[in-house]
Scaffold this active site. Sequence first.
Site, PDB file in Angstrom:
ATOM      1  N   ASP A 260       0.880  -1.174   0.000  1.00 64.66           N
ATOM      2  CA  ASP A 260       0.000   0.000   0.000  1.00 64.66           C
ATOM      3  C   ASP A 260       0.916   1.222   0.000  1.00 64.66           C
ATOM      4  OD1 ASP A 260      -2.174   1.894   0.581  1.00 64.66           O
ATOM      5  OD2 ASP A 260      -3.329   0.136   1.145  1.00 64.66           O
TER       6      ASP A 260
ATOM      7  N   HIS B  16       1.479   1.919  -3.300  1.00 58.75           N
ATOM      8  CA  HIS B  16       0.425   2.712  -3.928  1.00 58.75           C
ATOM      9  C   HIS B  16       0.882   4.149  -4.135  1.00 58.75           C
ATOM     10  CE1 HIS B  16      -3.189  -0.093  -2.800  1.00 58.75           C
ATOM     11  NE2 HIS B  16      -2.370  -0.610  -3.690  1.00 58.75           N
TER      12      HIS B  16
END
Length: 564
Positions: free
Chosen positions: A306, A340
Amino acid sequence: MSIFNKASISLLSATLFFLSVSAQKIPAKTKPGLNPFAGMVLPQTKQPVFKKDTFNIARFGAIGNGITLNTAAINNAVNACNKAGGGVVLVPTGLWLTGPVVLKSNVNLHINRDAILLFTKDFDQYPLIAGNWEGLPSVRNQSPISGKNLVNVAITGSGIVDGNGDAWRMVKKDKLTETQWKNLVASGGLVSEDKKTWYPSEKSLKGSQTKQAGVLVNGKTVKDYEDIKDFLRPNLVVLESCKKVLLESVTFQNSPAWNLHPLMCEDVTVRNVQVKNPWYAQNGDGIDLESCRNALIENSTFDVGDDGICIKSGRDEEGRKRGIPTENVIVRNCIVYHAHGGFVIGSEMSGGAKNIFVSNCSFIGTDVGLRFKTTRGRGGVVEKIYISDINMKGIAGEALLFDMYYEAKDPVPLAGENRDVPKLETFPITAATPQFKDFHVSNVVCDGAAKAVFIRGLPEMNIADIYLNNMVIKSKKGIECIEATGIYFKNVQLVTGSTNPVVKINNSAAITFDGLKYNAASDLLFGISGEKAKAIRVSNTSASEAKNTVEFTGGASEKSFILN
């Protein structure tokens, strides 16, 4: 609709432009060892100091054979060190299986290079506790390593802390190969009804189907969440309300959720760490610095599932009630591989963020490079953000993204995934209206991105006062500004694919381009739309190299565009 036509550029000229891109001068980088923010007052971070007394966990009965559960022995060593006035708790050579470890003041947990601190897959070893998740008071499983209200605390050494996160995590089928998926399903657990997600247990699956799972609401106790316990994954390291924190040289990996989570801490130093999670790890952030003051993150590497390096400060009304911004932060000399976002602020930023300095970082293969995200309901102000000397390569999405319509989804859609563009509606300004303003980003080089710059504000609260200076970005698409005010592009070079237009501006005002470079013979340089578009100024730019300079649509007026 109206179009300003300019002379076409010959095929020869266009070819020469592309051939010359690699030879053109890129923005000057800061010389090694020099401060890219010279003349500015940078925050200072106090360092913890420890006694030299050493408490070897083996002397407290720990056995490093990978089988013996050493929870009691390790915690006894920590407690003895604390009671003796502090020192070093040594994790020596070996594979040390353990349950949760609770740190204490004046304790330096030191993990030798040839040591692995491995946290057990036995969920029963992790009691449910009242904690915090994504900025809200929540019930969570106790973190593998935690500490609260501590002074002088550290995790050091060059060994490994492994959270055994694969035992906890749900996994999306689309993120695995066919063979990996078949092996995962065969290992046990359950598959969701739509056959798209694997869960390690029934409690984990049930939690995924529970609205606001884990959020601690009035009238409920921790015991009320036992039926979804396995879904409430812990962060690997949580240090709450601590002062003088040091994380140095350790590899933190395989976390059930976020890896490193300093929460409401002061004087935090993160140096020379390696932080790793599988790229498919949901919520597998690298570090989330939440409502902290005076922090330094340097010389560290992140490769996670992430966001890589993330700034947070609480969520929605609860975050505003807490009212503690993340402020006075330096991030420098870091590398982020898969994530991300390379450097991220939000989306839980309701307490605000300010006085943040990021420099000399490289992002390689991240979904987004510099990612700033929020949404209505958050409130909070993010301002005084200074970023310099950033390298990027192979960015799947945007090199720079400012977005106030965050939807809690992966930044890059999976294959076959369709997403609707949010409807731009105007809402009243309240305490729940977030603000992004006063960002300064300079000296950025990006080799490959889907889009160079994306800025999308709210109609009632535009993203404002963004200064982007000295950039060379190679991307498929160029720049897009929606509901923005006071955006300044200076010395920006775009090397784009077949994009039309190079720059899209919708309902934005006071947008300035000084020294914009782009592909010669582009079909359209500027596309301007919306009745609120105005004061779009372009100077020191060879606008005639495009086949068409500007097109006005959707109520935009020719008066909105000023070409010097």
